[in-house]
Design a protein around this motif. Structure first.
Motif, PDB file in Angstrom:
ATOM      1  N   LYS A  26       7.248 -31.857 -11.953  1.00 49.64           N
ATOM      2  CA  LYS A  26       7.079 -30.511 -12.455  1.00 49.64           C
ATOM      3  C   LYS A  26       8.440 -29.813 -12.490  1.00 49.64           C
ATOM      4  CE  LYS A  26       2.486 -28.799 -11.187  1.00 49.64           C
ATOM      5  NZ  LYS A  26       1.838 -27.743 -10.383  1.00 49.64           N
ATOM      6  N   ALA A  27       8.529 -28.745 -13.254  1.00 48.33           N
ATOM      7  CA  ALA A  27       9.668 -27.840 -13.181  1.00 48.33           C
ATOM      8  C   ALA A  27       9.175 -26.517 -12.598  1.00 48.33           C
ATOM      9  CB  ALA A  27      10.266 -27.603 -14.564  1.00 48.33           C
ATOM     10  N   TRP A  28       9.909 -26.015 -11.622  1.00 41.99           N
ATOM     11  CA  TRP A  28       9.583 -24.701 -11.057  1.00 41.99           C
ATOM     12  C   TRP A  28      10.542 -23.696 -11.653  1.00 41.99           C
ATOM     13  CZ3 TRP A  28       5.281 -23.626  -8.448  1.00 41.99           C
ATOM     14  CH2 TRP A  28       4.547 -24.732  -7.968  1.00 41.99           C
ATOM     15  N   LEU A  29      10.021 -22.820 -12.501  1.00 42.63           N
ATOM     16  CA  LEU A  29      10.862 -21.931 -13.286  1.00 42.63           C
ATOM     17  C   LEU A  29      11.361 -20.736 -12.478  1.00 42.63           C
ATOM     18  CD1 LEU A  29       8.831 -21.993 -16.613  1.00 42.63           C
ATOM     19  CD2 LEU A  29      10.734 -23.447 -15.897  1.00 42.63           C
ATOM     20  N   GLN A  30      10.747 -20.475 -11.328  1.00 40.28           N
ATOM     21  CA  GLN A  30      11.211 -19.417 -10.436  1.00 40.28           C
ATOM     22  C   GLN A  30      11.444 -20.023  -9.061  1.00 40.28           C
ATOM     23  OE1 GLN A  30      11.808 -16.370 -11.621  1.00 40.28           O
ATOM     24  NE2 GLN A  30      10.974 -16.885 -13.635  1.00 40.28           N
ATOM     25  N   GLY A  31      12.583 -19.714  -8.461  1.00 36.48           N
ATOM     26  CA  GLY A  31      12.814 -20.112  -7.074  1.00 36.48           C
ATOM     27  C   GLY A  31      13.624 -21.372  -6.883  1.00 36.48           C
ATOM     28  N   LEU A  32      13.762 -22.193  -7.922  1.00 32.79           N
ATOM     29  CA  LEU A  32      14.570 -23.406  -7.800  1.00 32.79           C
ATOM     30  C   LEU A  32      15.660 -23.408  -8.859  1.00 32.79           C
ATOM     31  CD1 LEU A  32      11.996 -26.314  -7.218  1.00 32.79           C
ATOM     32  CD2 LEU A  32      13.326 -25.072  -5.504  1.00 32.79           C
ATOM     33  N   SER A  33      16.847 -23.843  -8.466  1.00 28.02           N
ATOM     34  CA  SER A  33      17.935 -23.970  -9.429  1.00 28.02           C
ATOM     35  C   SER A  33      17.704 -25.211 -10.296  1.00 28.02           C
ATOM     36  CB  SER A  33      19.265 -24.139  -8.689  1.00 28.02           C
ATOM     37  OG  SER A  33      19.314 -25.414  -8.047  1.00 28.02           O
ATOM     38  N   PRO A  34      18.419 -25.337 -11.414  1.00 28.75           N
ATOM     39  CA  PRO A  34      18.287 -26.559 -12.220  1.00 28.75           C
ATOM     40  C   PRO A  34      18.552 -27.818 -11.397  1.00 28.75           C
ATOM     41  CG  PRO A  34      19.411 -24.888 -13.485  1.00 28.75           C
ATOM     42  CD  PRO A  34      19.247 -24.321 -12.094  1.00 28.75           C
ATOM     43  N   LYS A  35      19.571 -27.774 -10.524  1.00 26.81           N
ATOM     44  CA  LYS A  35      19.858 -28.945  -9.687  1.00 26.81           C
ATOM     45  C   LYS A  35      18.685 -29.245  -8.757  1.00 26.81           C
ATOM     46  CE  LYS A  35      23.276 -30.794  -6.433  1.00 26.81           C
ATOM     47  NZ  LYS A  35      22.346 -31.169  -5.347  1.00 26.81           N
ATOM     48  N   GLU A  36      18.143 -28.195  -8.127  1.00 22.98           N
ATOM     49  CA  GLU A  36      16.997 -28.401  -7.229  1.00 22.98           C
ATOM     50  C   GLU A  36      15.787 -28.913  -7.997  1.00 22.98           C
ATOM     51  OE1 GLU A  36      17.898 -24.987  -3.828  1.00 22.98           O
ATOM     52  OE2 GLU A  36      16.921 -24.417  -5.714  1.00 22.98           O
ATOM     53  N   ASN A  37      15.633 -28.491  -9.251  1.00 22.47           N
ATOM     54  CA  ASN A  37      14.509 -28.952 -10.066  1.00 22.47           C
ATOM     55  C   ASN A  37      14.598 -30.431 -10.404  1.00 22.47           C
ATOM     56  OD1 ASN A  37      12.188 -27.360 -11.051  1.00 22.47           O
ATOM     57  ND2 ASN A  37      13.744 -25.793 -11.417  1.00 22.47           N
ATOM     58  N   ARG A  38      15.791 -31.012 -10.255  1.00 16.31           N
ATOM     59  CA  ARG A  38      15.936 -32.451 -10.476  1.00 16.31           C
ATOM     60  C   ARG A  38      15.672 -33.252  -9.215  1.00 16.31           C
ATOM     61  NH1 ARG A  38      20.370 -30.459 -13.615  1.00 16.31           N
ATOM     62  NH2 ARG A  38      21.827 -30.808 -11.901  1.00 16.31           N
ATOM     63  N   GLU A  39      15.512 -32.551  -8.081  1.00 17.79           N
ATOM     64  CA  GLU A  39      15.432 -33.270  -6.812  1.00 17.79           C
ATOM     65  C   GLU A  39      14.249 -32.883  -5.930  1.00 17.79           C
ATOM     66  OE1 GLU A  39      19.187 -32.234  -5.167  1.00 17.79           O
ATOM     67  OE2 GLU A  39      20.348 -33.546  -6.492  1.00 17.79           O
ATOM     68  N   ILE A  40      13.849 -31.610  -5.955  1.00 14.13           N
ATOM     69  CA  ILE A  40      12.856 -31.132  -4.978  1.00 14.13           C
ATOM     70  C   ILE A  40      11.409 -31.358  -5.408  1.00 14.13           C
ATOM     71  CG2 ILE A  40      11.956 -29.061  -3.848  1.00 14.13           C
ATOM     72  CD1 ILE A  40      14.831 -28.103  -3.515  1.00 14.13           C
ATOM     73  N   PRO A  41      11.008 -30.989  -6.620  1.00 12.94           N
ATOM     74  CA  PRO A  41       9.595 -31.247  -6.974  1.00 12.94           C
ATOM     75  C   PRO A  41       9.288 -32.731  -6.850  1.00 12.94           C
ATOM     76  CG  PRO A  41      10.627 -29.795  -8.588  1.00 12.94           C
ATOM     77  CD  PRO A  41      11.734 -30.332  -7.718  1.00 12.94           C
ATOM     78  N   PRO A  42       8.169 -33.070  -6.224  1.00 14.69           N
ATOM     79  CA  PRO A  42       7.879 -34.488  -5.992  1.00 14.69           C
ATOM     80  C   PRO A  42       7.667 -35.269  -7.279  1.00 14.69           C
ATOM     81  CG  PRO A  42       5.996 -33.116  -5.396  1.00 14.69           C
ATOM     82  CD  PRO A  42       7.135 -32.187  -5.669  1.00 14.69           C
ATOM     83  N   LEU A  43       8.110 -36.503  -7.267  1.00 10.20           N
ATOM     84  CA  LEU A  43       7.880 -37.397  -8.394  1.00 10.20           C
ATOM     85  C   LEU A  43       6.437 -37.869  -8.396  1.00 10.20           C
ATOM     86  CD1 LEU A  43      11.175 -39.395  -7.975  1.00 10.20           C
ATOM     87  CD2 LEU A  43      10.515 -38.283 -10.117  1.00 10.20           C
ATOM     88  N   ASP A  44       5.861 -37.978  -9.570  1.00  6.81           N
ATOM     89  CA  ASP A  44       4.497 -38.491  -9.710  1.00  6.81           C
ATOM     90  C   ASP A  44       4.494 -39.609 -10.748  1.00  6.81           C
ATOM     91  OD1 ASP A  44       1.793 -38.988  -9.808  1.00  6.81           O
ATOM     92  OD2 ASP A  44       1.195 -36.877 -10.007  1.00  6.81           O
TER      93      ASP A  44
END
Length: 334
Positions: free
Chosen positions: A173-191
């Protein structure tokens, strides 16, 4: 004659802002003849309203090469697609995955996962303008609090209805609020299992999986279930590990892989030509810092290029110095 982007999509290097420019793609092409390469995202407004068609420049040696567009206006994206096709790209891709604030403010990127009908309109318009060149989508599995298991199949179905036959899915997923672009490549879990299920549910679509894949071993495992694998950061930071044997292992090619040292030497004529055009050495060698990652001499290679390539007048002698710091073969202990 254009190369077949569909065949090449079995393995691709993801579009990455500030990284996958024409110098990077030429460098990568020296390692793999077969892999599909993507441009950095180019926005349709920049091309159509801003006239920035120089952003579409590429080297003929880069084929098969795809351009990624950003935008959300069907008319503007159609006009941008025509510009890309005229330039000779093998594929035109729409970004429905980038989560940056800049992208959201332009109403494109991952935020478009919320409006699949609009994306379908964009893809239909791009397809009409593409003159036979394939138009594709790169998306996420969802954004924010969307239920990916519901959103993703609906999105794929809408794309199919718009005439799209090839889609790359970033399995986060992409979290459009609260996560930076870099964090969006690493923090949301892979499915990965969800994306694998989508291939089973949509057997007529060519689906590539993207996100967190860093080795050819992992790529080969995914290819047991998927049509293609897209690799991002690992292909940039450890290009030799990902690309030198890709033709043989992923595409079944019978030519021998090059050595990393050979690739470094083969960059010299290209760099000489670009320096003569006024391009600074660092603009090219910054993409080459990972060439010897994990190999003897890698630290010296990076240090020499990092410290020297930005200096006025830096040129081929510096690159030769850096290459000389790397042993051509690993010593065998007796």
């Amino acid at each position: 004659m254009k190369n077949n982007a569909l065949k090449a999509a079995r393995l691709s290097v993801a579009p990455m802002m500030d990284w996958t420019d024409r110098h990077c793609r030429y460098f990568h092409r020296l390692m793999s003849r077969e892999t599909l390469f993507y441009t950095e995202m180019v926005t349709a407004p920049a091309l159509v309203r801003g006239g920035a068609v120089h952003l579409l420049d590429f080297n003929a040696e880069e084929h098969p090469v795809a351009v990624q567009l950003g935008g959300s206006d069907p008319v503007e994206l159609a006009a941008a697609t025509r510009l890309c096709v005229d330039r000779g790209y093998d594929e035109v891709n729409l970004n429905v995955g980038c989560p940056s604030d800049r992208v959201q403010s332009g109403t494109f990127g991952a935020v478009l996962m919320r409006t699949p009908g609009l994306v379908a309109d964009c893809m239909a318009a791009m397809g009409e303008a593409a003159d036979g060149v394939e138009v594709t989508v790169k998306c996420r599995i969802g954004v924010d609090d969307q239920v990916a298991e519901d959103v993703l199949p609906y999105f794929l179905d809408r794309m199919r209805g718009a005439g799209v036959t090839r889609i790359a899915v970033h399995a986060r997923k992409a979290w459009l609020q609260g996560l930076s672009p870099k964090e969006n490549r690493e923090i949301p879990p892979l499915d990965y299992p969800l994306v694998h299920r989508m291939k089973a549910e949509f057997p007529d679509l060519h689906l590539s999986i993207n996100g967190g894949i860093s080795t050819l071993d992992e790529a080969e495992a995914h290819l047991q279930r998927m049509d293609g694998v897209m690799i991002g950061r690992a292909a940039y930071h450890q290009p030799a590990d990902v690309l030198l044997e890709a033709d043989q292992r992923i595409f079944g090619a019978d030519h021998a892989p090059k050595s990393a040292h050979q690739v470094g030497e083969e960059m010299i004529p290209y760099i000489e030509a670009r320096l003569a055009e006024g391009i600074r050495l660092h603009s090219i060698t910054r993409h080459m810092l990972g060439l010897f990652a994990g190999r003897p001499g890698a630290r010296a290679w990076r240090r020499i290029l990092s410290e020297g390539a930005t200096r006025p007048g830096a040129g081929i002698p510096l690159l030769r110095e850096a290459l000389a710091a790397v042993p051509e073969t690993v010593p065998v202990e007796g």
